[in-house]
Design an enzyme around this catalytic site. Sequence first.
Site, PDB file in Angstrom:
ATOM      1  N   SER A  84       0.828  -1.200   0.000  1.00  0.00           N
ATOM      2  CA  SER A  84       0.000   0.000   0.000  1.00  0.00           C
ATOM      3  C   SER A  84       0.872   1.264   0.000  1.00  0.00           C
ATOM      4  CB  SER A  84      -0.974  -0.039   1.182  1.00  0.00           C
ATOM      5  OG  SER A  84      -1.970   0.937   1.058  1.00  0.00           O
ATOM      6  N   ASP A 104     -10.236  -4.823  -4.046  1.00  0.00           N
ATOM      7  CA  ASP A 104      -9.612  -3.864  -3.143  1.00  0.00           C
ATOM      8  C   ASP A 104     -10.503  -2.636  -3.039  1.00  0.00           C
ATOM      9  OD1 ASP A 104      -7.996  -1.919  -1.922  1.00  0.00           O
ATOM     10  OD2 ASP A 104      -6.173  -2.709  -2.828  1.00  0.00           O
ATOM     11  N   HIS A 127      -7.771  -5.483  -0.095  1.00  0.00           N
ATOM     12  CA  HIS A 127      -6.629  -4.583   0.013  1.00  0.00           C
ATOM     13  C   HIS A 127      -5.485  -5.204   0.802  1.00  0.00           C
ATOM     14  CE1 HIS A 127      -4.393  -0.885  -0.023  1.00  0.00           C
ATOM     15  NE2 HIS A 127      -4.355  -0.832   1.299  1.00  0.00           N
TER      16      HIS A 127
END
Length: 263
Positions: A111, A209, A239
């Site tokens: 991320s 996600d 995610h």
Amino acid sequence: MTVNSKTGQNPQGGGILARPDGATIAYRRLEGKTPGVVFLHGYHSDMEGTKALALEEMCRQQGRAFLRFDYFGHGQSSGDVLYGTIGRWAADAVAVISDLTEGPQVLVGSSLGGWISLLAALELRDRVAGIVGVAAAPDFTEDLMWQDFTFEQRRTLMETGELELANCYEPDNPWRIHRSLIEDGRNHLLLRDLIQLHCPVWLIQGQKDADVPWQTALRLADCLASDQVEVILVKDGDHRLSRDGDLIRLTNVVAAMLGAIQE
């Protein structure tokens, strides 16, 4: 207990790295062969997550160097995450890689860590042998925060300097962001131009996600100068990509990149 005076490392591989402004960055390190692996965690996450630990175990079994750490304001590092910025976290990563690793490294960024790994690689091109992104989120402060804010949210942020956002992972613990996160983020945007990295970059992205649209991975792949870019789309992936199967996929991908680099 003996502690290294420069890095604050204890014999078990854990320690702290002092930064010039007095901040401290907590880390855990395995000694071993290179290329080593460096894990960069996500926003409001830390180095104790399942992805970091799965990679650490893989590296331990291979006798390979491994490093995980907490950015400023995260986990066991000093500071308040509210006052962290993309530039500061990228500087943390560059310092950690420069001071705590030797030889070529594969950066694995989750991320926010995907954005930070790209920025660190641009600073340390001769040290970064490859990058694996997991739901990599370059430019998220602009594209996934600012652009989605309502007029009222933007005004609150600009006038008061702070804004609370709902936290889907911990509903009772909303995220607080500072105006500097958005403003500094604009100095580090990558998806507006060619990204001058030529190392292998492999991207793992869930198509379910809810935080980072899966199209971001394709956009990032298109912006990279490297011809060695692969995108792995996980149709039912979220995610976090932290299910058992996700962790097996991650360690297999990182192992495959290490193998390809060493050939």
